[in-house]
Design a protein around this motif. Structure first.
Motif, short mmCIF file in Angstrom:
data_model
loop_
_atom_site.label_atom_id
_atom_site.label_comp_id
_atom_site.label_asym_id
_atom_site.label_seq_id
_atom_site.Cartn_x
_atom_site.Cartn_y
_atom_site.Cartn_z
N GLU A 185 0.84 -1.19 0.00
CA GLU A 185 0.00 0.00 0.00
C GLU A 185 0.88 1.24 0.00
O GLU A 185 1.87 1.31 0.72
CB GLU A 185 -0.91 0.02 1.23
CG GLU A 185 -1.95 -1.09 1.25
CD GLU A 185 -2.90 -0.92 2.42
OE1 GLU A 185 -3.36 0.21 2.64
OE2 GLU A 185 -3.16 -1.90 3.11
N GLU A 186 0.49 2.22 -0.80
CA GLU A 186 1.20 3.50 -0.79
C GLU A 186 0.61 4.37 0.31
O GLU A 186 -0.59 4.61 0.35
CB GLU A 186 1.07 4.18 -2.14
CG GLU A 186 1.93 5.44 -2.27
CD GLU A 186 1.83 6.06 -3.64
OE1 GLU A 186 2.37 7.17 -3.81
OE2 GLU A 186 1.20 5.46 -4.53
N THR A 187 1.46 4.82 1.22
CA THR A 187 0.96 5.52 2.39
C THR A 187 0.33 6.86 2.03
O THR A 187 0.83 7.60 1.18
CB THR A 187 2.10 5.75 3.40
OG1 THR A 187 1.59 6.50 4.50
CG2 THR A 187 3.26 6.51 2.78
N ARG A 188 -0.79 7.15 2.69
CA ARG A 188 -1.48 8.44 2.56
C ARG A 188 -1.77 9.03 3.94
O ARG A 188 -2.59 9.93 4.08
CB ARG A 188 -2.80 8.25 1.80
CG ARG A 188 -2.64 7.91 0.33
CD ARG A 188 -2.16 9.14 -0.45
NE ARG A 188 -2.10 8.87 -1.88
CZ ARG A 188 -1.05 8.40 -2.52
NH1 ARG A 188 0.05 8.11 -1.83
NH2 ARG A 188 -1.07 8.20 -3.81
N TYR A 189 -1.07 8.52 4.95
CA TYR A 189 -1.35 8.92 6.33
C TYR A 189 -0.99 10.38 6.57
O TYR A 189 0.01 10.89 6.08
CB TYR A 189 -0.58 8.04 7.29
CG TYR A 189 -0.65 8.51 8.74
CD1 TYR A 189 -1.79 8.31 9.49
CD2 TYR A 189 0.43 9.16 9.32
CE1 TYR A 189 -1.87 8.73 10.80
CE2 TYR A 189 0.37 9.59 10.64
CZ TYR A 189 -0.78 9.38 11.37
OH TYR A 189 -0.84 9.81 12.67
N GLU A 190 -1.81 11.07 7.36
CA GLU A 190 -1.53 12.42 7.84
C GLU A 190 -1.83 12.46 9.33
O GLU A 190 -2.92 12.09 9.76
CB GLU A 190 -2.38 13.45 7.11
CG GLU A 190 -2.09 13.55 5.62
CD GLU A 190 -2.99 14.58 4.94
OE1 GLU A 190 -4.14 14.21 4.63
OE2 GLU A 190 -2.54 15.71 4.73
N GLY A 191 -0.87 12.91 10.12
CA GLY A 191 -1.07 12.99 11.56
C GLY A 191 0.22 12.72 12.30
O GLY A 191 1.30 12.64 11.71
N PRO A 192 0.15 12.58 13.63
CA PRO A 192 1.36 12.32 14.43
C PRO A 192 2.04 11.04 13.99
O PRO A 192 1.37 10.08 13.59
CB PRO A 192 0.81 12.19 15.87
CG PRO A 192 -0.52 12.86 15.83
CD PRO A 192 -1.06 12.67 14.46
N THR A 193 3.34 11.02 14.08
CA THR A 193 4.08 9.85 13.63
C THR A 193 5.18 9.52 14.61
O THR A 193 5.50 10.30 15.52
CB THR A 193 4.66 10.09 12.22
OG1 THR A 193 5.22 8.88 11.73
CG2 THR A 193 5.77 11.15 12.25
N GLY A 194 5.77 8.34 14.45
CA GLY A 194 6.87 7.89 15.29
C GLY A 194 8.13 7.74 14.46
O GLY A 194 8.18 8.10 13.28
N ILE A 195 9.15 7.15 15.05
CA ILE A 195 10.43 7.02 14.37
C ILE A 195 10.32 6.11 13.15
O ILE A 195 11.07 6.27 12.17
CB ILE A 195 11.52 6.51 15.34
CG1 ILE A 195 12.91 6.69 14.74
CG2 ILE A 195 11.25 5.08 15.75
CD1 ILE A 195 13.28 8.10 14.38
N VAL A 196 9.37 5.17 13.15
CA VAL A 196 9.18 4.31 11.98
C VAL A 196 8.80 5.15 10.76
O VAL A 196 9.36 5.00 9.67
CB VAL A 196 8.12 3.23 12.26
CG1 VAL A 196 7.77 2.47 10.97
CG2 VAL A 196 8.62 2.26 13.31
N GLY A 197 7.84 6.05 10.94
CA GLY A 197 7.42 6.90 9.83
C GLY A 197 8.51 7.86 9.40
O GLY A 197 8.70 8.11 8.20
#
Length: 390
Positions: A157-169
């Motif tokens: 999946e191609e990421t479309r996330y928006e919001g807080p993230t961690g070190i993985v992101g």
């Protein structure tokens, strides 16, 4: 300052990374990398300087006795290497540590410096999130990437996330900006039994990694531990009628969502994995004590060159999660590297939410929506395009 004992000359290397903390529900991801190190006798060749990235009031050092001498272990991130033999030998660079407290861009640049120096072909980052998923069903594992070409060629999946993230992101985006192919694999851990260890989620991550890099991974006692874990949760859930009813609701939602896939790709993947294990695919790792493939570092070089720094970084919030009573002791307990600090999930008394996707309930980094604020999960894993918005 990097403590560098030797830089290996690697064959088709893949970097596999996991970090304790916010992106590691049930310690599933960090335990997966620890399992690879243990099974393949990984040899640590570098460690990042703890002074640069960690707040020691948050991640405290530990004191231990070694032959009557007191020594200190500092929280840090270490890199080790294993060579997997067989017809097509290849190397894995294993990165295991704690999510840094500060200087995330420098942290990612330093890891990318090693990746560049070692000729790493792809970076795979493991994570685990809290989700509305029943413990009685297979653990959903989602693969996401920021690279459209990689998403198409590897069925991700191609990421479309928006919001807080961690070190993985952050590390995944840093790899993208540096031109290094990167994939994140996320396992969904039941939020109502989130305390570590969770060998079932660890096993699911390793199976997905095995498929991704086409490499047979020795599982040791992990399958037996996963079965013992599920039996223990079954017993605890049966003692509480509300929990048992809630689990049944989650099962019905999960089965309904995954019915179309039950006769398709999932069965094909399991059959391919069975054939690979039956045929005895490559799983033997060279004993790293030999170290015959390590280069001499007498030149005095202590730090690999760093690629350009990415433009963004951030830090994820801390949170807690509801827990059941302690599980019965596993037949072969895993050495979980720490406690889970995954994002907060709703309590079991709430009505269950419809899973955001068939594969990854409540997961972040999604196409479409960042999810409601009270939904379980962790950033940087995929949501469903048809996820409902509050």
């Amino acid at each position: 300052m990097i403590e560098l004992e030797g830089v290996p000359e690697l064959i088709d290397p893949v970097m596999v990374a996991a970090f304790e903390g916010w992106n590691d529900a049930g310690d599933a991801a960090s335990t997966a990398v620890a399992h690879l190190e243990r099974e393949w006798k990984g040899e640590v060749f570098a460690a990042l300087d703890a002074e640069d990235y960690y707040d020691f009031q948050v991640n405290r050092p530990t004191v231990y006795l070694d032959g009557g001498v007191r020594k200190i272990t500092w929280p840090t991130t270490r890199l080790s290497v294993v060579r997997v033999g067989g017809d097509k030998p290849r190397d894995l660079v294993l990165v295991r540590g704690i999510e840094p407290s500060m200087r995330w861009r420098s942290f990612c640049n330093e890891l990318l410096g090693f990746a560049h120096e070692l000729g790493v072909e792809m970076v795979v980052i493991l994570g685990a999130l809290l989700g509305d998923t029943p413990h009685t069903r297979p653990v959903p594992v989602s693969g996401v990437t920021s690279d459209p070409d990689l998403a198409r060629t590897m069925d991700l999946e191609e990421t479309r996330y928006e919001g807080p993230t961690g070190i993985v992101g952050i590390l995944q985006e840093a790899c993208t900006h540096a031109g290094v192919p990167a994939v994140s694999l996320w396992a969904a851990v039941p939020h109502y039994v989130s305390q570590p260890p969770n060998p079932k989620a660890t096993l699911a991550l390793l199976n997905r990694l095995e498929d991704l890099i086409d490499l047979r991974i020795p599982l040791g006692e992990l399958a037996e531990d996963a079965r013992a874990w599920q039996v223990g949760v079954d017993q605890l859930a049966s003692e509480d009628s509300e929990v048992a009813e809630y689990v049944q609701t989650l099962e019905e939602a999960r089965d309904t969502a995954e019915l179309p896939e039950a006769s398709g790709e999932a069965i094909a993947r399991e059959f391919e994995r069975y054939l690979r294990r039956r045929d005895g695919g490559p799983s033997h790792a060279t004993e790293t004590g030999d170290s015959s493939y390590l280069r001499d570092t007498s030149s005095g070089r202590t730090r690999p060159p760093k690629p350009p720094k990415p433009d963004d970084a951030g830090a994820g919030p801390d949170g807690g999660s509801p827990e059941l009573a302690d599980l019965p002791e596993l037949a072969e307990p895993l050495e979980a590297p720490g406690t889970s600090d995954a994002p907060e999930a709703p309590g079991t008394s709430k009505a269950p939410r419809t899973p955001d996707t068939p594969d990854s309930p409540g997961s972040p980094d999604s196409p479409g929506s960042s999810g409601p604020p009270d939904s379980p999960g962790s950033p940087d894993a995929p949501d469903s395009p048809d996820a409902q918005e509050d």
